[in-house]
Design a protein around this motif. Structure first.
Motif, PDB file in Angstrom:
ATOM      1  N   GLN A   1     -14.620  -5.348   7.276  1.00 36.41           N
ATOM      2  CA  GLN A   1     -13.699  -4.363   6.708  1.00 36.41           C
ATOM      3  C   GLN A   1     -14.111  -4.009   5.276  1.00 36.41           C
ATOM      4  OE1 GLN A   1     -11.432  -2.713   8.205  1.00 36.41           O
ATOM      5  NE2 GLN A   1     -10.157  -1.865   6.606  1.00 36.41           N
ATOM      6  N   LEU A   2     -14.520  -5.015   4.498  1.00 36.75           N
ATOM      7  CA  LEU A   2     -14.977  -4.776   3.127  1.00 36.75           C
ATOM      8  C   LEU A   2     -16.204  -3.865   3.131  1.00 36.75           C
ATOM      9  CD1 LEU A   2     -14.867  -5.306   0.068  1.00 36.75           C
ATOM     10  CD2 LEU A   2     -16.283  -7.325   0.482  1.00 36.75           C
ATOM     11  N   GLN A   3     -17.140  -4.114   4.025  1.00 37.32           N
ATOM     12  CA  GLN A   3     -18.339  -3.275   4.106  1.00 37.32           C
ATOM     13  C   GLN A   3     -17.993  -1.844   4.524  1.00 37.32           C
ATOM     14  OE1 GLN A   3     -21.211  -4.120   2.821  1.00 37.32           O
ATOM     15  NE2 GLN A   3     -20.263  -6.093   2.327  1.00 37.32           N
TER      16      GLN A   3
ATOM     17  N   LYS B   1      -4.122  -8.470   4.351  1.00 34.16           N
ATOM     18  CA  LYS B   1      -4.550  -9.081   5.613  1.00 34.16           C
ATOM     19  C   LYS B   1      -5.211 -10.434   5.369  1.00 34.16           C
ATOM     20  CE  LYS B   1      -5.297  -4.751   8.084  1.00 34.16           C
ATOM     21  NZ  LYS B   1      -6.322  -3.835   8.622  1.00 34.16           N
ATOM     22  N   MET B   2      -5.981 -10.539   4.282  1.00 33.90           N
ATOM     23  CA  MET B   2      -6.718 -11.775   4.005  1.00 33.90           C
ATOM     24  C   MET B   2      -5.791 -12.924   3.596  1.00 33.90           C
ATOM     25  SD  MET B   2     -10.271 -10.359   2.274  1.00 33.90           S
ATOM     26  CE  MET B   2      -9.757 -10.868   0.700  1.00 33.90           C
TER      27      MET B   2
ATOM     28  N   SER C   1       0.824  -1.205   0.000  1.00 30.66           N
ATOM     29  CA  SER C   1       0.000   0.000   0.000  1.00 30.66           C
ATOM     30  C   SER C   1       0.861   1.259   0.000  1.00 30.66           C
ATOM     31  CB  SER C   1      -0.963   0.004   1.176  1.00 30.66           C
ATOM     32  OG  SER C   1      -0.266   0.086   2.389  1.00 30.66           O
ATOM     33  N   ARG C   2       2.054   1.193   0.575  1.00 31.72           N
ATOM     34  CA  ARG C   2       2.945   2.353   0.571  1.00 31.72           C
ATOM     35  C   ARG C   2       3.501   2.617  -0.814  1.00 31.72           C
ATOM     36  NH1 ARG C   2       6.617   0.959   5.660  1.00 31.72           N
ATOM     37  NH2 ARG C   2       6.258  -1.037   4.714  1.00 31.72           N
ATOM     38  N   THR C   3       3.798   1.573  -1.566  1.00 32.70           N
ATOM     39  CA  THR C   3       4.397   1.760  -2.887  1.00 32.70           C
ATOM     40  C   THR C   3       3.355   1.890  -3.985  1.00 32.70           C
ATOM     41  OG1 THR C   3       4.572  -0.619  -3.271  1.00 32.70           O
ATOM     42  CG2 THR C   3       6.472   0.478  -2.264  1.00 32.70           C
ATOM     43  N   SER C   4       2.084   1.707  -3.658  1.00 34.21           N
ATOM     44  CA  SER C   4       1.046   1.684  -4.691  1.00 34.21           C
ATOM     45  C   SER C   4       0.859   3.020  -5.393  1.00 34.21           C
ATOM     46  CB  SER C   4      -0.281   1.211  -4.115  1.00 34.21           C
ATOM     47  OG  SER C   4      -0.749   2.125  -3.165  1.00 34.21           O
ATOM     48  N   MET C   5       1.295   4.111  -4.783  1.00 31.84           N
ATOM     49  CA  MET C   5       1.117   5.406  -5.426  1.00 31.84           C
ATOM     50  C   MET C   5       2.117   5.622  -6.556  1.00 31.84           C
ATOM     51  SD  MET C   5       0.559   8.975  -3.616  1.00 31.84           S
ATOM     52  CE  MET C   5      -0.114  10.323  -4.516  1.00 31.84           C
ATOM     53  N   ILE C   6       3.286   5.029  -6.454  1.00 34.70           N
ATOM     54  CA  ILE C   6       4.323   5.291  -7.443  1.00 34.70           C
ATOM     55  C   ILE C   6       4.549   4.146  -8.416  1.00 34.70           C
ATOM     56  CG2 ILE C   6       5.552   6.993  -6.071  1.00 34.70           C
ATOM     57  CD1 ILE C   6       7.429   4.780  -5.144  1.00 34.70           C
ATOM     58  N   GLN C   7       3.956   2.992  -8.152  1.00 41.06           N
ATOM     59  CA  GLN C   7       4.137   1.879  -9.060  1.00 41.06           C
ATOM     60  C   GLN C   7       2.944   0.932  -8.988  1.00 41.06           C
ATOM     61  OE1 GLN C   7       7.745   0.198  -7.573  1.00 41.06           O
ATOM     62  NE2 GLN C   7       6.728  -1.173  -6.181  1.00 41.06           N
ATOM     63  N   SER C   8       2.878   0.044  -9.928  1.00 41.33           N
ATOM     64  CA  SER C   8       1.818  -0.953  -9.951  1.00 41.33           C
ATOM     65  C   SER C   8       2.141  -2.032  -8.921  1.00 41.33           C
ATOM     66  CB  SER C   8       1.726  -1.568 -11.351  1.00 41.33           C
ATOM     67  OG  SER C   8       0.758  -2.553 -11.387  1.00 41.33           O
ATOM     68  N   VAL C   9       1.183  -2.357  -8.057  1.00 42.82           N
ATOM     69  CA  VAL C   9       1.419  -3.363  -7.026  1.00 42.82           C
ATOM     70  C   VAL C   9       0.774  -4.700  -7.375  1.00 42.82           C
ATOM     71  CG1 VAL C   9       1.771  -1.762  -5.131  1.00 42.82           C
ATOM     72  CG2 VAL C   9      -0.522  -2.553  -5.648  1.00 42.82           C
ATOM     73  N   ASN C  10      -0.149  -4.706  -8.313  1.00 45.79           N
ATOM     74  CA  ASN C  10      -0.813  -5.912  -8.789  1.00 45.79           C
ATOM     75  C   ASN C  10      -1.231  -6.840  -7.643  1.00 45.79           C
ATOM     76  OD1 ASN C  10      -1.892  -7.588 -10.699  1.00 45.79           O
ATOM     77  ND2 ASN C  10       0.031  -8.597 -11.176  1.00 45.79           N
ATOM     78  N   PRO C  11      -2.135  -6.381  -6.760  1.00 39.27           N
ATOM     79  CA  PRO C  11      -2.557  -7.221  -5.644  1.00 39.27           C
ATOM     80  C   PRO C  11      -3.374  -8.417  -6.125  1.00 39.27           C
ATOM     81  CG  PRO C  11      -3.926  -5.283  -5.776  1.00 39.27           C
ATOM     82  CD  PRO C  11      -2.845  -5.116  -6.808  1.00 39.27           C
ATOM     83  N   ASP C  12      -3.283  -9.500  -5.382  1.00 42.27           N
ATOM     84  CA  ASP C  12      -4.056 -10.691  -5.717  1.00 42.27           C
ATOM     85  C   ASP C  12      -5.538 -10.415  -5.504  1.00 42.27           C
ATOM     86  OD1 ASP C  12      -1.707 -12.093  -6.188  1.00 42.27           O
ATOM     87  OD2 ASP C  12      -1.573 -12.774  -4.104  1.00 42.27           O
ATOM     88  N   ALA C  13      -6.352 -10.937  -6.411  1.00 47.42           N
ATOM     89  CA  ALA C  13      -7.798 -10.856  -6.218  1.00 47.42           C
ATOM     90  C   ALA C  13      -8.145 -11.821  -5.096  1.00 47.42           C
ATOM     91  CB  ALA C  13      -8.529 -11.234  -7.500  1.00 47.42           C
ATOM     92  N   GLY C  14      -9.117 -11.441  -4.287  1.00 46.23           N
ATOM     93  CA  GLY C  14      -9.458 -12.300  -3.168  1.00 46.23           C
ATOM     94  C   GLY C  14     -10.925 -12.256  -2.845  1.00 46.23           C
ATOM     95  N   ALA C  15     -11.299 -13.134  -1.955  1.00 41.77           N
ATOM     96  CA  ALA C  15     -12.679 -13.201  -1.481  1.00 41.77           C
ATOM     97  C   ALA C  15     -12.634 -13.276   0.028  1.00 41.77           C
ATOM     98  CB  ALA C  15     -13.387 -14.414  -2.061  1.00 41.77           C
ATOM     99  N   THR C  16     -13.634 -12.679   0.679  1.00 42.05           N
ATOM    100  CA  THR C  16     -13.668 -12.707   2.135  1.00 42.05           C
ATOM    101  C   THR C  16     -13.849 -14.134   2.638  1.00 42.05           C
ATOM    102  OG1 THR C  16     -16.028 -12.209   2.132  1.00 42.05           O
ATOM    103  CG2 THR C  16     -14.500 -10.357   2.400  1.00 42.05           C
ATOM    104  N   ASN C  17     -14.389 -14.995   1.793  1.00 40.22           N
ATOM    105  CA  ASN C  17     -14.507 -16.412   2.119  1.00 40.22           C
ATOM    106  C   ASN C  17     -13.638 -17.181   1.130  1.00 40.22           C
ATOM    107  OD1 ASN C  17     -15.171 -19.016   2.722  1.00 40.22           O
ATOM    108  ND2 ASN C  17     -17.352 -18.805   2.365  1.00 40.22           N
TER     109      ASN C  17
ATOM    110  N   SER D   1      -5.051 -16.914   9.530  1.00 40.05           N
ATOM    111  CA  SER D   1      -5.677 -16.701  10.839  1.00 40.05           C
ATOM    112  C   SER D   1      -6.582 -15.461  10.852  1.00 40.05           C
ATOM    113  CB  SER D   1      -4.594 -16.549  11.916  1.00 40.05           C
ATOM    114  OG  SER D   1      -3.820 -15.387  11.688  1.00 40.05           O
ATOM    115  N   TYR D   2      -6.606 -14.691   9.746  1.00 41.64           N
ATOM    116  CA  TYR D   2      -7.464 -13.503   9.688  1.00 41.64           C
ATOM    117  C   TYR D   2      -8.918 -13.965   9.531  1.00 41.64           C
ATOM    118  CZ  TYR D   2      -8.745  -8.665   8.658  1.00 41.64           C
ATOM    119  OH  TYR D   2      -9.285  -7.406   8.702  1.00 41.64           O
ATOM    120  N   PRO D   3      -9.800 -13.618  10.474  1.00 36.01           N
ATOM    121  CA  PRO D   3     -11.176 -14.145  10.457  1.00 36.01           C
ATOM    122  C   PRO D   3     -12.003 -13.625   9.269  1.00 36.01           C
ATOM    123  CG  PRO D   3     -10.776 -12.807  12.436  1.00 36.01           C
ATOM    124  CD  PRO D   3      -9.539 -12.775  11.615  1.00 36.01           C
ATOM    125  N   GLU D   4     -12.803 -14.524   8.728  1.00 34.22           N
ATOM    126  CA  GLU D   4     -13.681 -14.196   7.598  1.00 34.22           C
ATOM    127  C   GLU D   4     -14.656 -13.080   7.954  1.00 34.22           C
ATOM    128  OE1 GLU D   4     -17.388 -16.360   5.364  1.00 34.22           O
ATOM    129  OE2 GLU D   4     -15.729 -17.615   6.004  1.00 34.22           O
TER     130      GLU D   4
END
Length: 161
Positions: free
Chosen positions: A149-151, A135-136, A32-48, A140-143
């Motif tokens: 957080q998404l909401q 975080k996801m 998240s810190r580097t996302s302003m100056i470069q592409s970070v290409n985060p993984d797509a995810g689901a809360t479940n 151990s990060y709870p669903e």
């Protein structure tokens, strides 16, 4: 004369303290810190993440949005009801933001008619999505916490409109 010098020293100290505090990054992740100056290409995810269907939908959505020429970075998080799509537009393409958002919405509605999408080009929403995605990754990060957080991120987007 000494009172004037003491006041001057206190003012300099306060100025340095406020500058130092303003530059603090808190507990943000590296991506998240580097996302302003470069592409970070985060993984797509689901809360479940146990629901393979949700993860596959998030991956397909991400690939569809990245296929647009104007987009250079996308974060997708699939929740129980809603799917958050946050994207960054190439700098020289920002003049056509309304057209780009309309194209994204049209593509999503055509390809995924049963899904509810929250689409945002706002950088704050993008950073929040990247942080949640990071975080996801922790098993151990709870669903429930991820969904909450998404909401919260979705409510931030709705407040902005």
């Amino acid at each position: 004369m000494k009172i004037y010098q003491a006041g001057k020293a206190i003012a300099v100290f306060m100025l340095l303290a406020s500058i130092t505090a303003g530059c603090s990054l808190g507990d943000t992740s590296h991506k998240s810190r580097t996302s302003m100056i470069q592409s970070v290409n985060p993984d797509a995810g689901a809360t479940n993440d146990l629901d393979v269907k949700n993860v596959k939908i998030a991956d397909r959505v991400k690939k569809d949005i990245q296929s647009l020429d104007e987009i250079y970075d996308v974060a997708v998080i699939k929740g129980k009801k809603d799917t958050l799509v946050a994207y960054k537009v190439k700098h020289m393409k920002r003049f056509g933001m309304k057209r780009i958002e309309k194209a994204i919405n049209k593509k999503l509605e055509e390809n995924y008619p049963d899904e509810d999408f929250i689409v945002s080009s706002d950088f704050k929403i993008f950073i929040e999505a990247v942080e949640l995605s990071e975080k996801m990754k922790d098993p151990s990060y709870p669903e429930e916490k991820a969904e909450k957080q998404l909401q919260r991120i979705i409510s931030l987007k709705k407040e902005m409109t």
